[in-house]
Design an enzyme around this catalytic site. Structure first.
Site, PDB file in Angstrom:
ATOM      1  N   GLU A  71       6.790  59.461  62.196  1.00 29.31           N
ATOM      2  CA  GLU A  71       7.494  58.366  61.497  1.00 29.31           C
ATOM      3  C   GLU A  71       6.486  57.433  60.822  1.00 29.31           C
ATOM      4  O   GLU A  71       6.740  56.934  59.722  1.00 29.31           O
ATOM      5  CB  GLU A  71       8.380  57.577  62.467  1.00 29.31           C
ATOM      6  CG  GLU A  71       9.501  58.378  63.105  1.00 29.31           C
ATOM      7  CD  GLU A  71      10.354  59.140  62.107  1.00 29.31           C
ATOM      8  OE1 GLU A  71      10.523  58.666  60.967  1.00 29.31           O
ATOM      9  OE2 GLU A  71      10.839  60.245  62.458  1.00 29.31           O
ATOM     10  N   THR A  97      35.905  52.324  49.787  1.00 33.73           N
ATOM     11  CA  THR A  97      35.423  51.380  48.775  1.00 33.73           C
ATOM     12  C   THR A  97      36.447  50.296  48.446  1.00 33.73           C
ATOM     13  O   THR A  97      36.203  49.473  47.568  1.00 33.73           O
ATOM     14  CB  THR A  97      35.015  52.124  47.483  1.00 33.73           C
ATOM     15  OG1 THR A  97      36.001  53.106  47.211  1.00 33.73           O
ATOM     16  CG2 THR A  97      33.670  52.775  47.618  1.00 33.73           C
TER      17      THR A  97
HETATM   18  P1  ATP Z   1      39.834  55.716  51.797  1.00 32.53           P
HETATM   19  O1  ATP Z   1      39.538  56.357  50.494  1.00 32.53           O
HETATM   20  O2  ATP Z   1      39.040  56.283  52.915  1.00 32.53           O
HETATM   21  O3  ATP Z   1      41.301  55.590  52.099  1.00 32.53           O
HETATM   22  P2  ATP Z   1      39.714  53.048  50.748  1.00 32.53           P
HETATM   23  O4  ATP Z   1      38.899  53.117  49.511  1.00 32.53           O
HETATM   24  O5  ATP Z   1      41.191  52.970  50.595  1.00 32.53           O
HETATM   25  O6  ATP Z   1      39.292  54.204  51.716  1.00 32.53           O
HETATM   26  P3  ATP Z   1      40.025  50.641  52.204  1.00 32.53           P
HETATM   27  O7  ATP Z   1      40.961  51.234  53.208  1.00 32.53           O
HETATM   28  O8  ATP Z   1      40.605  49.782  51.159  1.00 32.53           O
HETATM   29  O9  ATP Z   1      39.178  51.799  51.553  1.00 32.53           O
HETATM   30  O10 ATP Z   1      38.868  49.842  52.923  1.00 32.53           O
HETATM   31  C1  ATP Z   1      38.622  49.976  54.320  1.00 32.53           C
HETATM   32  C2  ATP Z   1      38.103  48.671  54.857  1.00 32.53           C
HETATM   33  O11 ATP Z   1      36.805  48.431  54.329  1.00 32.53           O
HETATM   34  C3  ATP Z   1      38.928  47.474  54.442  1.00 32.53           C
HETATM   35  O12 ATP Z   1      39.927  47.206  55.374  1.00 32.53           O
HETATM   36  C4  ATP Z   1      37.891  46.363  54.404  1.00 32.53           C
HETATM   37  O13 ATP Z   1      37.689  45.844  55.697  1.00 32.53           O
HETATM   38  C5  ATP Z   1      36.618  47.073  54.009  1.00 32.53           C
HETATM   39  N1  ATP Z   1      36.358  47.003  52.565  1.00 32.53           N
HETATM   40  C6  ATP Z   1      36.224  48.043  51.723  1.00 32.53           C
HETATM   41  N2  ATP Z   1      35.925  47.623  50.489  1.00 32.53           N
HETATM   42  C7  ATP Z   1      35.888  46.284  50.535  1.00 32.53           C
HETATM   43  C8  ATP Z   1      35.640  45.269  49.567  1.00 32.53           C
HETATM   44  N3  ATP Z   1      35.366  45.576  48.297  1.00 32.53           N
HETATM   45  N4  ATP Z   1      35.678  43.975  49.964  1.00 32.53           N
HETATM   46  C9  ATP Z   1      35.950  43.664  51.244  1.00 32.53           C
HETATM   47  N5  ATP Z   1      36.181  44.577  52.202  1.00 32.53           N
HETATM   48  C10 ATP Z   1      36.156  45.867  51.865  1.00 32.53           C
END
Ligand code: ATP
Length: 509
Positions: free
Chosen positions: A333, A110
């Site tokens: 379906e 997210t």
């Molecule tokens: P995890 O909990 O699995 O570590 P995370 O919440 O840290 O995941 P990120 O690593 O920040 O998630 O996001 C993964 C990818 O998803 C980012 O590199 C980006 O490409 C895309 N992404 C996620 N959320 C957003 C957002 N709000 N806006 C733009 N891109 C996003």
């Protein structure tokens, strides 16, 4: 403790052996080799955080809050918390203790990591990232050493870059900061204690100042010591994006892609309910890959449609099925799709006969708006849609197949939700206090009534099966608009005087 006992007993043993006249040289050599070996292992353990970390800690393409789609509330809360770091002199004046930790909680993908990177950029801090699992080792003390190294390195990095703060991002904090129970491995305890000690050592006057941003999707699993005031003071929820946020995220990720004129980002955002930011990024990427494979100069809406299916259901499989099986799957379906379109007009986005993941076919629904609360009607409609496949098989083939297992699971889950939330005839009940018979009876009543209603819907729209089946078997995909045209056609046929005709068709089917 083990180390201390060993270091204490070894010299005593050597003196004793010398005293009784034993040659101690081989023992001393063996001990030296052993210590060297342990030192190397510990060093490697300590190094690995640094090594893994440097691969992610320099956000060359500096992430800004504007690069994060949606998450407005989370971004605002985070910015407010970060202002504590920026205006630290003012805080000192007021005697406000420094903010030491921010916990980002929410489902995977997210944007929690993005938030931490944007935070580093916003505050002009050095950024160091590590994952909870990197601190978990079987050797006691290695994890704690890694924590110490991490803090040391964050400070060094900030000093080297002339920055007066550093942000340490720890992903999956639950792995090292889970609730401590009696039987827990001592290594976990030591690592967590070290983190707490380092956090307690953070003061307002410290330069460079350290802020820890941690992420987890299991905040309920964290040890109380970690989330008490003074440690992770701020908890910010980073949730799945709503439709508006999905649109923003998609727009961010299509910026560098050649889009055809027919691409409708709004429709893609609508069709991707419950997708995370990472899944949305994947949709844009997969769509580009489909376009590339076809040598198409632009990415079209069709590519996006395939990409959504791929991210939602998995890669298309080559499962060969017999003509008979294919026809049954198609009718199954269509059963779902007809009920869906009748009870919730405009809800069908696509009916597909292409096997993906475990499914031999599927209906993609596109909710007209995101929904987080359900009324009895909503739940009943959903149950009817789930039952539609099995009922279609029943009407057309006179019996069901094993293909309805997941549908029934879904239907039963929804029925249980109705009962649990006081939406059934049992009223507001504590389920544990209701007899099994009463529960069973209520479940059966709900299911049987909805089965009857589903049968009635499918019987009335029976002609749709014939028209849609030919198309689906030939083209494998039927899009929402084509399907709606067939439903509209059938509606015209479904005048009272036509029912008899339909019944005859049913008998002949
Ligand atoms: P995890 O909990 O699995 O570590 P995370 O919440 O840290 O995941 P990120 O690593 O920040 O998630 O996001 C993964 C990818 O998803 C980012 O590199 C980006 O490409 C895309 N992404 C996620 N959320 C957003 C957002 N709000 N806006 C733009 N891109 C996003």
């Amino acid at each position: 403790m083990g180390k201390e006992i060993l270091f204490g007993t070894f010299p005593v043993l050597i003196v004793f052996l010398v005293f009784i006249g034993v040659n101690v040289a081989p023992f001393i050599i063996a001990a030296l080799v052993l210590s060297l070996l342990m030192f190397v292992i510990m060093r490697q353990g300590g190094m690995s955080v640094t090594q893994k970390k440097t691969s992610v800690d320099t956000p060359k393409t500096q992430i800004k809050f504007n690069d994060i789609g949606g998450q407005e509330r989370a971004k605002k809360e985070l910015r407010e918390a970060l202002d504590f770091l920026i205006h630290k002199d003012t805080l000192k004046k007021y005697g406000i203790r420094p903010l030491k930790g921010i916990l980002l909680t929410g489902p995977p993908g997210t944007g929690k990591t993005l938030m931490a990177k944007a935070a580093a950029n916003y505050t002009n801090s050095a950024f160091i990232a590590a994952s909870g699992s990197q601190f978990v080792e079987m050797y006691v003390g290695v994890g704690a050493q890694r924590i110490r190294d991490l803090f040391k390195e964050a400070k060094q990095k900030a000093e080297k870059n002339n920055q007066d703060s550093a942000i340490i991002f720890i992903d999956e904090i639950d792995v090292l900061g889970g609730k401590r129970e009696g039987s827990q491995h001592r290594e976990y305890d030591q690592t967590l204690n070290q983190l707490l000690t380092e956090m307690d050592g953070i003061t307002t006057s410290e330069n460079p100042r350290i802020l820890i941003v941690a992420a987890t999707n299991r905040a309920d699993m964290l040890d109380d010591a970690l989330i008490r005031p003074g440690r992770f003071d701020r908890q910010i929820v980073v949730d799945l994006p709503d439709k508006k946020a999905r649109k923003q995220i998609l727009e961010i990720h299509v910026k560098n892609k050649p889009l055809a004129d027919d691409v409708d980002i709004d429709a893609i955002a609508r069709d991707t309910f419950n997708f995370s930011g990472a899944q949305l990024e994947s949709v844009t990427n997969e769509a580009a890959i489909y376009a590339f494979r076809e040598n198409s100069t632009e990415i079209t809406q069709r590519h996006f449609s395939h990409a959504i299916d791929k991210v939602m259901m998995g890669e298309q499989t080559d499962r060969e099925s017999t003509a008979e099986e294919r026809e049954r799957v198609a009718n199954h379906e269509l059963g779902h799709a007809i009920v869906s379109e009748v009870v919730r007009p405009l809800s069908v986005s696509q009916v597909s006969l292409r096997p993906r993941g475990q499914a031999l076919g599927y209906v993609r629904q596109s909710p007209q708006q995101d929904r987080y609360l359900y009324t009895v009607e909503n739940l009943e409609q959903q149950i009817m849609i789930a039952l539609g496949g099995a009922v279609a098989e029943e009407i057309i083939y006179g019996g069901r197949s094993t293909g309805s297992r997941n549908d029934f699971e879904q239907a039963l889950h929804l029925v249980n939700t109705m009962i649990d939330t006081g939406l059934s005839r049992l009223g507001i009940v504590k389920v544990d206090m209701v007899s099994r018979e009463a529960l069973h009876e209520e479940r059966q009543r709900i299911l049987n009534e909805l089965l009857e209603e589903t049968r009635a819907v499918l019987r009335s729209f029976f002609p749709v099966f014939k028209h849609a089946l030919d198309h689906l078997l030939r083209e494998e995909v039927l899009n929402g608009d084509e399907f709606r045209a067939m439903i509209a056609n059938a509606k015209n046929m479904v005048k009272k005087d036509n029912l008899e005709k339909i019944d005859t068709q049913l008998l002949n089917a």
